[in-house]
Design a protein around this motif. Structure first.
Motif, PDB file in Angstrom:
ATOM      1  N   GLN A 133      49.729   7.029  -0.957  1.00 28.01           N
ATOM      2  CA  GLN A 133      48.893   5.799  -0.626  1.00 28.01           C
ATOM      3  C   GLN A 133      49.484   4.721  -1.468  1.00 28.01           C
ATOM      4  O   GLN A 133      48.921   4.555  -2.740  1.00 28.01           O
ATOM      5  CB  GLN A 133      47.299   5.763  -0.895  1.00 28.01           C
ATOM      6  N   GLY A 158      48.892   1.505  -1.550  1.00 33.08           N
ATOM      7  CA  GLY A 158      47.714   0.504  -2.418  1.00 33.08           C
ATOM      8  C   GLY A 158      46.889   1.276  -3.494  1.00 33.08           C
ATOM      9  O   GLY A 158      46.705   0.455  -4.212  1.00 33.08           O
ATOM     10  N   PHE A 159      46.852   2.470  -3.326  1.00 30.41           N
ATOM     11  CA  PHE A 159      46.232   2.941  -4.476  1.00 30.41           C
ATOM     12  C   PHE A 159      47.189   3.184  -5.910  1.00 30.41           C
ATOM     13  O   PHE A 159      46.745   2.694  -6.864  1.00 30.41           O
ATOM     14  CB  PHE A 159      45.944   4.628  -4.397  1.00 30.41           C
ATOM     15  N   ILE A 163      47.057  -0.111  -7.399  1.00 30.48           N
ATOM     16  CA  ILE A 163      45.635  -0.583  -8.007  1.00 30.48           C
ATOM     17  C   ILE A 163      45.692   0.029  -9.318  1.00 30.48           C
ATOM     18  O   ILE A 163      45.372  -0.509 -10.484  1.00 30.48           O
ATOM     19  CB  ILE A 163      44.584  -0.655  -7.441  1.00 30.48           C
ATOM     20  N   ILE A 164      46.258   1.469  -9.229  1.00 27.67           N
ATOM     21  CA  ILE A 164      46.103   1.865 -10.765  1.00 27.67           C
ATOM     22  C   ILE A 164      47.182   1.319 -11.651  1.00 27.67           C
ATOM     23  O   ILE A 164      46.798   1.290 -12.954  1.00 27.67           O
ATOM     24  CB  ILE A 164      46.622   3.477 -10.214  1.00 27.67           C
ATOM     25  N   LEU A 180      47.990  -1.769 -11.651  1.00 28.79           N
ATOM     26  CA  LEU A 180      47.299  -2.789 -12.228  1.00 28.79           C
ATOM     27  C   LEU A 180      46.300  -2.815 -13.214  1.00 28.79           C
ATOM     28  O   LEU A 180      46.188  -3.359 -14.168  1.00 28.79           O
ATOM     29  CB  LEU A 180      46.677  -3.743 -10.911  1.00 28.79           C
ATOM     30  N   THR A 181      45.561  -1.529 -12.997  1.00 27.08           N
ATOM     31  CA  THR A 181      44.653  -1.209 -14.004  1.00 27.08           C
ATOM     32  C   THR A 181      45.095  -0.640 -15.220  1.00 27.08           C
ATOM     33  O   THR A 181      44.453  -1.404 -16.103  1.00 27.08           O
ATOM     34  CB  THR A 181      43.586  -0.228 -13.208  1.00 27.08           C
ATOM     35  N   LYS A 239      46.972  -3.586 -16.887  1.00 27.90           N
ATOM     36  CA  LYS A 239      46.232  -4.884 -17.511  1.00 27.90           C
ATOM     37  C   LYS A 239      45.605  -4.635 -19.080  1.00 27.90           C
ATOM     38  O   LYS A 239      45.474  -5.594 -19.588  1.00 27.90           O
ATOM     39  CB  LYS A 239      45.064  -4.983 -16.589  1.00 27.90           C
ATOM     40  N   LYS A 290      38.900  12.058  -6.919  1.00 26.54           N
ATOM     41  CA  LYS A 290      38.932  10.668  -6.358  1.00 26.54           C
ATOM     42  C   LYS A 290      37.525  10.526  -5.744  1.00 26.54           C
ATOM     43  O   LYS A 290      36.889  11.599  -5.087  1.00 26.54           O
ATOM     44  CB  LYS A 290      39.910  10.590  -5.272  1.00 26.54           C
ATOM     45  N   PRO A 291      36.589   9.497  -5.595  1.00 28.18           N
ATOM     46  CA  PRO A 291      37.084   8.370  -6.252  1.00 28.18           C
ATOM     47  C   PRO A 291      36.735   8.431  -7.732  1.00 28.18           C
ATOM     48  O   PRO A 291      35.717   9.020  -8.099  1.00 28.18           O
ATOM     49  CB  PRO A 291      36.188   7.015  -5.749  1.00 28.18           C
ATOM     50  N   VAL A 292      37.552   7.528  -8.629  1.00 27.19           N
ATOM     51  CA  VAL A 292      37.388   7.681  -9.959  1.00 27.19           C
ATOM     52  C   VAL A 292      37.347   6.341 -10.374  1.00 27.19           C
ATOM     53  O   VAL A 292      37.864   5.151  -9.850  1.00 27.19           O
ATOM     54  CB  VAL A 292      38.631   8.330 -10.587  1.00 27.19           C
ATOM     55  N   SER A 293      36.322   6.124 -11.376  1.00 26.31           N
ATOM     56  CA  SER A 293      36.189   4.816 -11.796  1.00 26.31           C
ATOM     57  C   SER A 293      37.509   4.693 -12.899  1.00 26.31           C
ATOM     58  O   SER A 293      37.932   5.434 -13.405  1.00 26.31           O
ATOM     59  CB  SER A 293      34.777   4.635 -12.683  1.00 26.31           C
ATOM     60  N   ALA A 294      37.551   3.281 -13.354  1.00 32.50           N
ATOM     61  CA  ALA A 294      38.552   2.697 -13.976  1.00 32.50           C
ATOM     62  C   ALA A 294      38.385   3.301 -15.486  1.00 32.50           C
ATOM     63  O   ALA A 294      39.402   3.714 -15.979  1.00 32.50           O
ATOM     64  CB  ALA A 294      38.616   1.287 -14.083  1.00 32.50           C
ATOM     65  N   LYS A 295      37.152   3.322 -15.980  1.00 27.09           N
ATOM     66  CA  LYS A 295      36.944   3.804 -17.265  1.00 27.09           C
ATOM     67  C   LYS A 295      37.200   5.371 -17.510  1.00 27.09           C
ATOM     68  O   LYS A 295      38.103   5.750 -18.306  1.00 27.09           O
ATOM     69  CB  LYS A 295      35.420   3.857 -17.412  1.00 27.09           C
ATOM     70  N   LEU A 332      39.724   6.681 -15.591  1.00 27.36           N
ATOM     71  CA  LEU A 332      40.888   6.890 -15.550  1.00 27.36           C
ATOM     72  C   LEU A 332      41.532   6.741 -16.896  1.00 27.36           C
ATOM     73  O   LEU A 332      42.363   7.437 -17.339  1.00 27.36           O
ATOM     74  CB  LEU A 332      41.425   5.973 -14.527  1.00 27.36           C
ATOM     75  N   ALA A 336      38.660   5.915  -3.394  1.00 27.75           N
ATOM     76  CA  ALA A 336      39.185   5.757  -4.581  1.00 27.75           C
ATOM     77  C   ALA A 336      39.908   4.687  -4.917  1.00 27.75           C
ATOM     78  O   ALA A 336      39.975   3.777  -5.731  1.00 27.75           O
ATOM     79  CB  ALA A 336      40.141   6.922  -4.736  1.00 27.75           C
ATOM     80  N   MET A 337      40.786   4.222  -3.714  1.00 31.01           N
ATOM     81  CA  MET A 337      41.195   2.826  -3.682  1.00 31.01           C
ATOM     82  C   MET A 337      40.233   1.655  -3.939  1.00 31.01           C
ATOM     83  O   MET A 337      40.528   0.605  -4.791  1.00 31.01           O
ATOM     84  CB  MET A 337      41.939   2.767  -2.234  1.00 31.01           C
ATOM     85  N   GLN A 364      37.193   1.729  -5.099  1.00 31.06           N
ATOM     86  CA  GLN A 364      36.648   1.815  -6.452  1.00 31.06           C
ATOM     87  C   GLN A 364      37.477   1.334  -7.447  1.00 31.06           C
ATOM     88  O   GLN A 364      37.039   0.686  -8.374  1.00 31.06           O
ATOM     89  CB  GLN A 364      36.237   3.320  -6.749  1.00 31.06           C
ATOM     90  N   ASP A 374      36.555  -1.847  -9.586  1.00 28.48           N
ATOM     91  CA  ASP A 374      36.761  -2.004 -11.050  1.00 28.48           C
ATOM     92  C   ASP A 374      37.635  -2.860 -11.690  1.00 28.48           C
ATOM     93  O   ASP A 374      37.386  -3.714 -12.498  1.00 28.48           O
ATOM     94  CB  ASP A 374      37.014  -0.488 -11.407  1.00 28.48           C
ATOM     95  N   TYR A 375      38.647  -3.061 -11.075  1.00 24.73           N
ATOM     96  CA  TYR A 375      39.774  -4.045 -11.655  1.00 24.73           C
ATOM     97  C   TYR A 375      39.223  -5.394 -11.418  1.00 24.73           C
ATOM     98  O   TYR A 375      39.359  -6.148 -12.255  1.00 24.73           O
ATOM     99  CB  TYR A 375      41.032  -3.803 -10.464  1.00 24.73           C
TER     100      TYR A 375
END
Lengths: 128, 831
Positions: A12, A14-15, A18-19, A21-22, A25, A108-113, A115, B550-551, B553, B557-558
């Motif tokens: 994916q 998109g996923f 975002i990973i 970007l996270t 960042k 999944k889903p996992v929070s940014a923290k 991760l 997951a996406m 979330q 979060d971001y």
């Protein structure tokens, strides 16, 4: 201090985006996205990441196959891998202390923290 | 002619004397008068011959009545004399020899007397009382004529000298008197006339007496047959009735059985005067089977006709094979034998035989009487056979209907029971059908039910159409509820008129219960399949849903991090916001902390909303996955009290936050239970959490444990408004956990759905509706049972029942536990 390199492999886009970007960042990581399981070993060899975030269920080879290939290649065998998957539940991962079959897992889903904590914990520390 | 009566015997001897006198006078007149020294014969030759002949004929009739030979001889003599008299009376005297010439009056007397003899000697079939009357009258006329001459002889002087040429002569001069002064001729005629009169009178008396006896015999036989229940009972009585009335001395009844080809003696009778030899004869008869054609009964069986042996003993003397009883007859002094077949539709059923001590020619009237008696006996036998057959058939039918498990009964048109079989009698709570016959449904059933049955009855009676297998609820005599399938058919007589109802009713309670259970089982199966499908679906979609989650979330979060950064908040806020357990609270915190911009604040709220929704979606998926897939148990003997205590510790924050008091009552020495601790802990947490959620504003949570044998009532209980899934059985040693709250309970109409997935009574967003579903599944996996019931005082009572763990022999226990345990890669339910 150079940024650690992280290779994220997930079908994916998109996923992976975002990973990327996270992680980026935070300013600590540099991320390469890969949206197919094919060519992961080559990409890892070329990019030489300090950590690979690897999805399990993907078209073609799954995450397990990819890890097998990585371990076969001397250039990639030492790269830490975190499985990032929807196939295992958080409870199961927690019961094993985050490790299943010797590999760290993130559900999944996992929070940014979560991760970031996991990435920081398992990323390869290069000497010097 | 029997002469047992002394008067009859006297009259008979008198008659013989009267008949004998003319014979003797005639003989003396013919051959002995000179030897006696008489100067002349007492009678003229013609007169002497005629008187002697007539006197002999009458004497013969008296001595051997009924004998064919005697009758023939008497008739022959009478005919000759009659002819002779006719010749004399028709003036053909010249044609007669001199010695045969008699006076006309003598000839007339001879003619009259001859007629009387003919009438008396006539063969039985043409004999009658009229014959006897006429014969007697003729005798009286002869007597009268003779008396007239006698009086004339003595009242007038002699007309001529009595000399040898004229004395006793008949007619020498034409028209001369028949009798002279000699008294012999007149006396001879007097006595002959008297003999005829007496003979005719005796005949008449005997005839009348015989007739009466035959009538009496027949009546008595009829009476016996009417009063007897069986042929064995009737046989000896019938013989006694016949023999005693007819004055015979011995009798037997022989019957043939369809399955044998011989006659067997069914009954005997003997006159008391016969003595011991007749007893031997009786024994012989009873022991001796007679083949067809053997002995008199066998002959009658063969011919189908009555048989008469004038002397049975003599008949058997020459052929002992054919007459095996002949010697016994002789010893018993029995001579005359008569046997008549018992005929029914030209078929010989048996033979009636009677014997007499005197030999005598066949008596047609007696045979007629015996025929009449045997006809009645044949009717009696066939009637009894028919009754026996009917009785056998009836008994068979009765046995059949009484042994059938179905209820079979007949009612008349007014609804009265007229036939009732044993099954229906028992069903009605009665011990005998007599207690049912004549009563109606209103005597046994509640009025509403009885009305309903009566309506059905009337419908069948009025429409003349049957009701087949109508299923109807019913209450037994013991109050038990059940179902029967009833068929009611109109019952017709031979003319086709409806005279009642035939009803067959089958108890289908067990079948109905089985149907209901099957229906329940099918519902459960459908439910189970639904659950399984849901589980498979959940497992299938979980992976696909989790990826976009997951996406979302990570994106949320971001964004939260970006917004926090823009608002000057620390990056940790965003990270904390990602913590699923406190996402909502963090969202609010972010809003408070990032108050620099209204837009950022609103955006942060939205982002936090997204993160909460992701968490919620993830929870739902997780719980759905708890359904899916195999979940083998890791069973270990566990102390339930300790497990409950540790579970309570985990929810202590909820209890405290909800102001819920805890009341626990743990049984000491509670048997251990084979449990998967983690899963059962999840059950308790679910149940405790539910209880807390149900007690808005506080309350009391009671937890009790107990142990004991499961009673039959508890095993069978399906409390009103409760829902349970019974797995434990009566007598099982069980451990029970009772969890009660003082909350809102579950609406009674919703109790049935309490275990359905996504069913919840909680406010939207508070519950997933999967907690109880998972709970029940876990309990069932343990072979346990969960029951929900609203408490009368308010709140819900949840009862968990587990079988107590019984320590098995070591090896078996290990095997048992090992088989129940999971391999290493066991998947467990979340706690």
């Amino acid at each position: 201090m150079s940024k650690k390199r992280v290779l994220i492999v997930d079908d994916q886009s998109g996923f992976t985006r975002i990973i990327k970007l996270t992680l980026e960042k935070t300013g600590l990581y540099e991320v390469l996205e890969k949206n197919t399981s094919a060519g992961v070993v080559v990409a890892a060899g070329e990019y030489d990441p300090d950590l690979i975030l690897l999805d399990v269920i993907m078209p073609g080879s799954d995450g397990g196959d990819v890890v097998g290939l990585l371990k076969e290649n001397p250039r990639t065998r030492d790269i830490p891998v975190i499985f990032l998957t929807a196939t295992v539940r958080k409870q199961e991962i927690d019961e094993g202390g985050g490790i299943i079959g010797g590999y760290p897992f993130l559900p999944k889903p996992v929070s940014a923290k979560e991760l970031l904590v996991s990435v920081e914990k398992h990323i390869r520390q290069r000497p010097g | 002619m029997d002469s047992s009566d002394p008067l009859q015997r006297g009259l008979r001897w008198l008659a013989l004397f009267c008949a004998g006198f003319p014979v003797i006078a005639g003989i003396i007149s013919c051959i002995g008068w000179s030897a006696l020294g008489w100067s002349e014969p007492p009678l003229a030759p013609g007169t002497a011959l005629g008187l002697a002949t007539l006197g002999a004929a009458v004497a013969a009739l008296l001595l051997a009545p009924g004998s064919r030979m005697t009758s023939f001889a008497a008739c022959l003599a009478a005919v000759i004399l009659l002819t002779w008299s006719a010749v004399r009376l028709t003036s053909l005297t010249d044609a007669l020899p001199a010695y045969a010439k008699v006076s006309p009056l003598t000839a007339l007397s001879f003619a009259l007397a001859s007629c009387a003899v003919l009438l008396l000697a006539g063969h039985s079939p043409i004999r009658s009382r009229i014959n006897d009357l006429i014969a007697g009258s003729l005798g009286i006329i002869v007597l009268g004529i003779a008396l007239g001459f006698s009086l004339n002889l003595y009242s007038r002087p002699p007309l001529r000298r009595n000399h040898p040429e004229t004395a006793g002569s008949s007619d020498r001069g034409g028209g001369a008197p028949v009798f002279t002064r000699s008294p012999v001729p007149a006396l001879s005629f007097d006595l002959l006339g008297l003999a005829l009169c007496l003979t005719a009178a005796l005949r008449d008396v005997m005839e009348r007496r015989g007739s009466r006896r035959r009538i009496f015999a027949q009546r008595a036989a009829t009476q016996v047959l009417v009063e007897s229940a069986t042929l064995a009972e009737a046989g000896p009585l019938l013989l006694a009735a016949v023999c005693e009335n007819l004055r015979w001395h011995f009798g037997t009844v022989w019957m043939r059985r369809e399955d044998t080809r011989v006659l067997r003696c069914l009954a005997t009778w003997r006159a008391p005067e016969l003595g011991a030899t007749a007893a031997e004869l009786e024994t012989l008869c009873r022991q001796l089977p007679l083949d067809k054609g053997c002995d008199l009964p066998g002959i009658v069986w063969s011919s189908g006709q009555p048989e008469w042996l004038a002397d049975a003993a003599a008949a058997g003397a020459n052929d002992k094979t054919k007459f095996p009883r002949a010697e016994a007859f002789a010893r018993a002094g029995l001579r005359r034998a008569c046997a008549v077949p018992i005929l029914h539709e030209k078929k010989t059923l048996g033979v009636v035989e009677i014997l007499h001590q005197e030999t005598r020619p066949p008596d047609a009237e007696l045979l007629d009487t015996l025929r009449a008696v045997t006809s009645q006996l044949a009717l009696f036998i066939t009637r009894k056979q028919f009754e026996e057959s009917l009785s056998r058939e009836r008994n068979l039918l009765r046995a059949v209907i009484d042994n059938l498990p179905d209820h079979i009964y007949l009612k008349d048109t007014a609804g009265h029971y007229v036939v009732d079989n044993a099954a229906h009698t028992r069903f009605l709570g009665q011990t005998s059908a007599d207690n049912v016959i004549g009563k109606t449904v209103f005597d046994f059933f509640a009025p509403e039910l009885a009305e309903s049955f009566t309506e059905d009855d009337q419908l069948v009676l009025s429409s003349n159409r049957a009701i087949i297998n109508r299923e109807e609820p019913i209450s037994g005599a013991d109050g038990s509820k059940g179902w029967v399938a009833t068929s009611k058919l109109p019952f017709h007589d031979n003319e086709g008129n409806i005279i009642g109802l035939v009803c067959v009713s089958r108890d289908i309670s067990a079948q109905k219960r089985a149907e209901i259970e099957l229906h329940d089982a099918q519902l459960q199966l459908i439910q189970a399949e639904k659950m399984e499908s849901l589980g498979r679906l959940a497992a299938g979609i979980a992976h696909e849903v989790k990826n976009p989650l997951a996406m979302i979330q990570m994106s949320a979060d971001y964004l939260a991090d970006v917004l926090a950064s823009a608002g000057g908040a620390s990056g940790d806020t965003a990270a904390e916001g990602a913590n699923g357990n406190s996402g909502g609270a963090d969202g609010v915190g972010n809003k408070n902390n990032s108050g620099n911009s209204g837009i950022d604040s609103a955006a942060m709220e939205v982002v936090n909303g997204i993160r909460e929704s992701v968490l919620r979606a993830d929870t739902i998926i997780r719980e759905m996955l708890d359904f899916a897939g195999p979940k083998p148990l890791n069973l270990q003997p566990t102390d339930l009290n300790a497990l409950i205590a540790s579970s309570l510790l985990l929810v202590r924050h909820e209890l405290e936050g909800g102001e819920v008091k805890l009341s626990d009552q743990f049984a000491a020495d509670l048997p251990r239970v084979a449990l998967d601790k983690n899963k059962i802990k999840q059950v308790f947490i679910n149940l405790f959490t539910n209880a807390v959620h149900a007690m808005h504003g506080g309350g009391t949570l009671s937890v009790r444990t107990s142990a004991g044998e499961l009673s039959a009532a508890d095993a069978a209980v399906r409390e009103e408004g409760s829902r349970s899934n019974s797995r434990c059985r009566a007598g099982d040693h069980v451990v029970q956990v009772c969890i009660e709250d003082t909350g809102t309970g579950i609406p009674p109409d919703k109790l049935a759905n309490a275990f359905d997935p996504f069913f919840t009574t909680k406010a939207t967003g508070k519950g997933t509706g999967l907690g109880l579903t998972v709970t029940k599944k876990i309990i069932e996996m343990h072979g346990g049972e969960i029951r929900l019931a609203n408490r009368p005082e308010g709140g819900l009572r949840v009862t968990l029942i587990f079988r107590a763990w019984t320590p098995a022999p070591a090896a078996a226990a290990e095997k048992s536990l090992a088989s129940a345990s999971l391999p290493v890669a066991e998947r467990t339910l979340p706690t």
